[in-house]
Every structure is written in C-alpha cells, then in structure tokens.
Design an enzyme around this catalytic site. Structure first.
Site, mmCIF file in Angstrom:
data_model
loop_
_atom_site.group_PDB
_atom_site.id
_atom_site.type_symbol
_atom_site.label_atom_id
_atom_site.label_comp_id
_atom_site.label_asym_id
_atom_site.label_seq_id
_atom_site.Cartn_x
_atom_site.Cartn_y
_atom_site.Cartn_z
ATOM 1 N N ARG A 129 0.838 -1.189 0.000
ATOM 2 C CA ARG A 129 0.000 0.000 0.000
ATOM 3 C C ARG A 129 0.878 1.246 0.000
ATOM 4 N NH1 ARG A 129 -4.524 1.553 4.563
ATOM 5 N NH2 ARG A 129 -5.653 3.085 3.348
ATOM 6 N N SER A 165 -10.711 7.831 16.740
ATOM 7 C CA SER A 165 -11.237 6.615 17.358
ATOM 8 C C SER A 165 -10.239 6.046 18.366
ATOM 9 C CB SER A 165 -11.547 5.574 16.282
ATOM 10 O OG SER A 165 -11.928 4.343 16.867
ATOM 11 N N GLU A 192 0.412 -0.653 9.322
ATOM 12 C CA GLU A 192 1.034 0.667 9.157
ATOM 13 C C GLU A 192 0.006 1.791 9.270
ATOM 14 O OE1 GLU A 192 3.726 3.210 5.957
ATOM 15 O OE2 GLU A 192 3.772 1.014 5.901
ATOM 16 N N ARG A 203 -2.653 1.815 11.225
ATOM 17 C CA ARG A 203 -2.882 2.012 12.658
ATOM 18 C C ARG A 203 -1.701 2.735 13.301
ATOM 19 N NH1 ARG A 203 -3.654 -3.955 13.616
ATOM 20 N NH2 ARG A 203 -3.471 -4.036 11.360
ATOM 21 N N ARG A 206 -8.687 -6.395 4.223
ATOM 22 C CA ARG A 206 -9.336 -5.163 4.680
ATOM 23 C C ARG A 206 -9.794 -4.297 3.508
ATOM 24 N NH1 ARG A 206 -8.323 -4.576 10.028
ATOM 25 N NH2 ARG A 206 -6.682 -5.881 10.871
#
Length: 289
Positions: A44, A58, A83, A85, A121
């Site tokens: 990514r 959050s 990564e 998070r 995900r």
C-alpha cells in the site's frame, strides 16, 4: 495459535495472518512508536488522510483495539501489518503502541503478510494489489497459482491484475484515482493498441461511460473494421460483469467462489479447504452447528 492470544480478540484479518502453528510468536508488547519502521515491502503506497484522522480520533477515544504485527530489525522493528494504525497512533499523539512480535519472518513473508492483511481489509487499490503480485513473482519466484492460494483468490483474478498493471501509466493513475474502474480496465485490455487504450480511457472519464456501454462500443468497433485477409484476426475476449461479482465474492469470503449460470439464473459455489475455513465462513454468516 498461542492460548494467550485468542482468535476472537484479534480480528479476522490479523488472525488469518498469524494463525500458523509454524510461525514462532511472542505475546503482545508495548513498543515506542519511535522504534518502529515501515515495512519496505508494504504494497500500500497511499493512505487517505481523512480516514487516518478518523481512525486517530477513534484511537484517542477508545484506544487501539487491535495490535500491529512487527518483526525485529536490530534494536528496531519493521511493521509487517498495521502501518495505517501506526500512522493514526502517531496522529493521536500516542508514545507507545501494542505489538505482536514475530521471531522469524524473512522479506518474502513480510511482503506476503502485508499483502494479505491489506487485501482482507480492502485497503489496496487494484493497481497496488497488482504491483504487489508482480513483486512476489519477480522478487521471490512465486507462481500465479501459489499467489492465488496464499491470498485466497482465483488465478484469473491474479492474471487480470497482472495484465492491468502493465497498462500505460496514465490509465493506472485513472484507476488509482477511481476515475475509471477495474471493470473498465479489463475491457480496455481487449484493445491491443496502447494509444487506443489511452484515448478510450479518456473518453470513459469525459463521457462517464459505464462498463457495459464501453464493452458495447468496443464490440461495435471490431464489427465495423474491415476483415484482414493477410493474417488471422485475433479473437477479442469478451468481458462479463459476472466476473467482477465473482471476484468481489472471493475477496469478501477470502476463499474460491464460482458463479455458474447467467445474470438471471444460476448458482454460487463457495469452497473451503480446512475445518478452520468452514468455521470462519460460518462465523462470518453468524451461523452455528
């Protein structure tokens, strides 16, 4: 899996990454964010800033619900999975983050685990996913069959994405920016001329063409072309939107799925390969035996 780390506490993505009895693993530890480095094989490449800020908020409100996966690198650690998070934790002002430390993990395994987590995900663009598959083939000698087995996708999905990432850079940017869809790209592949692919891609964006309309236009173009006597015409492989549905189901259920029939009637076959696979599917459907 270690009894100290029950599967239900990890989430489906991370559980699938480390649910391997052959993978040595330590318990969860708190590690300073300053001691962590991004995975060099991270497939990514782009992170949505708005979604990062939402995740940071959050984390500030509820804490980090799922640890990240890391591997020792001297006195520091590589981030294998998580990564996003990690970046959100930095935005939230955290000093430490919960980590699961793998004792053994080579570069290939790091790339594979990061790829699998992102796929589970739905975090990767089609271009990032295709480039990651290409790297597994070029750098580590994996076959398309081996990749399909590792990421629980059909070989045709792998093949299509590998073909897509060989398209012109201008088209890849359109896909990454979601100006055109993966379905559009697959239809464009039926055009052998690169310049024609680019011109048609621009037309998709300019006129807002649907995948089905694009397919009709390309079919009409080939019908209108005069026959070439000197050489055998290359048959154009037809694209069906059912292929897209099948690939989405494979990604959703993380296993092989086959659609048999037509858009109006048919059946869906979902495969499982182990008892754990079956239990995972039952759990995702909220079913019990």
């Amino acid at each position: 899996m270690s009894k100290a780390l029950p599967k239900k506490g990890l989430g489906r993505g991370l559980g699938a990454l480390i649910n391997d009895s052959a993978t040595p693993m330590r318990e969860i530890q708190e590690i300073s964010l300053k001691d962590l480095d991004p995975n060099p094989g991270q497939p990514r490449k782009e992170f949505d800033e708005i979604k990062l800020k939402e995740l940071a908020h959050s984390i500030s409100e509820h804490g980090l619900l799922q640890p990240i996966l890391v591997y020792p690198n001297g006195m520091r650690y590589y981030i294998i999975a998580g990564e996003r998070r990690f970046r959100a934790a930095e935005l939230a002002g955290l000093e430490n983050i919960s980590c699961i430390i793998l004792d053994e993990c080579d570069n290939q395994a790091m790339t594979e685990k990061a790829l699998i987590e992102n796929i589970q995900r739905d975090d990767l663009s089609p271009v990032e996913e295709g480039l990651a598959y290409a790297r597994l083939i070029d750098d580590y000698g994996l076959t398309q069959e081996e990749i399909a087995l590792r990421v629980s996708k059909s070989r045709s999905t792998i093949t299509n994405l590998l073909r897509v990432v060989q398209m012109p850079e201008e088209i890849l940017k359109m896909i990454s920016n979601e100006f055109i869809s993966l379905g559009h790209a697959k239809v464009l592949l039926s055009l052998e001329d690169v310049d024609e692919q680019i011109l048609m891609a621009r037309r998709i964006v300019r006129e807002g063409l649907s995948v089905r309309r694009l397919e009709e236009m390309i079919k009409m173009r080939f019908r209108e072309q005069p026959p070439i006597i000197t050489k055998v015409a290359t048959p154009v492989k037809e694209y069906s939107y059912l292929n897209d549905i099948e690939e989405q189901l494979c990604s959703r259920f993380q296993t092989k799925v086959k659609l048999r029939g037509t858009a109006s009637k048919g059946k869906i076959e979902i495969e499982y390969f182990t008892r754990e696979d079956l239990e995972r599917l039952m759990d995702s459907w909220s079913l019990s035996v």
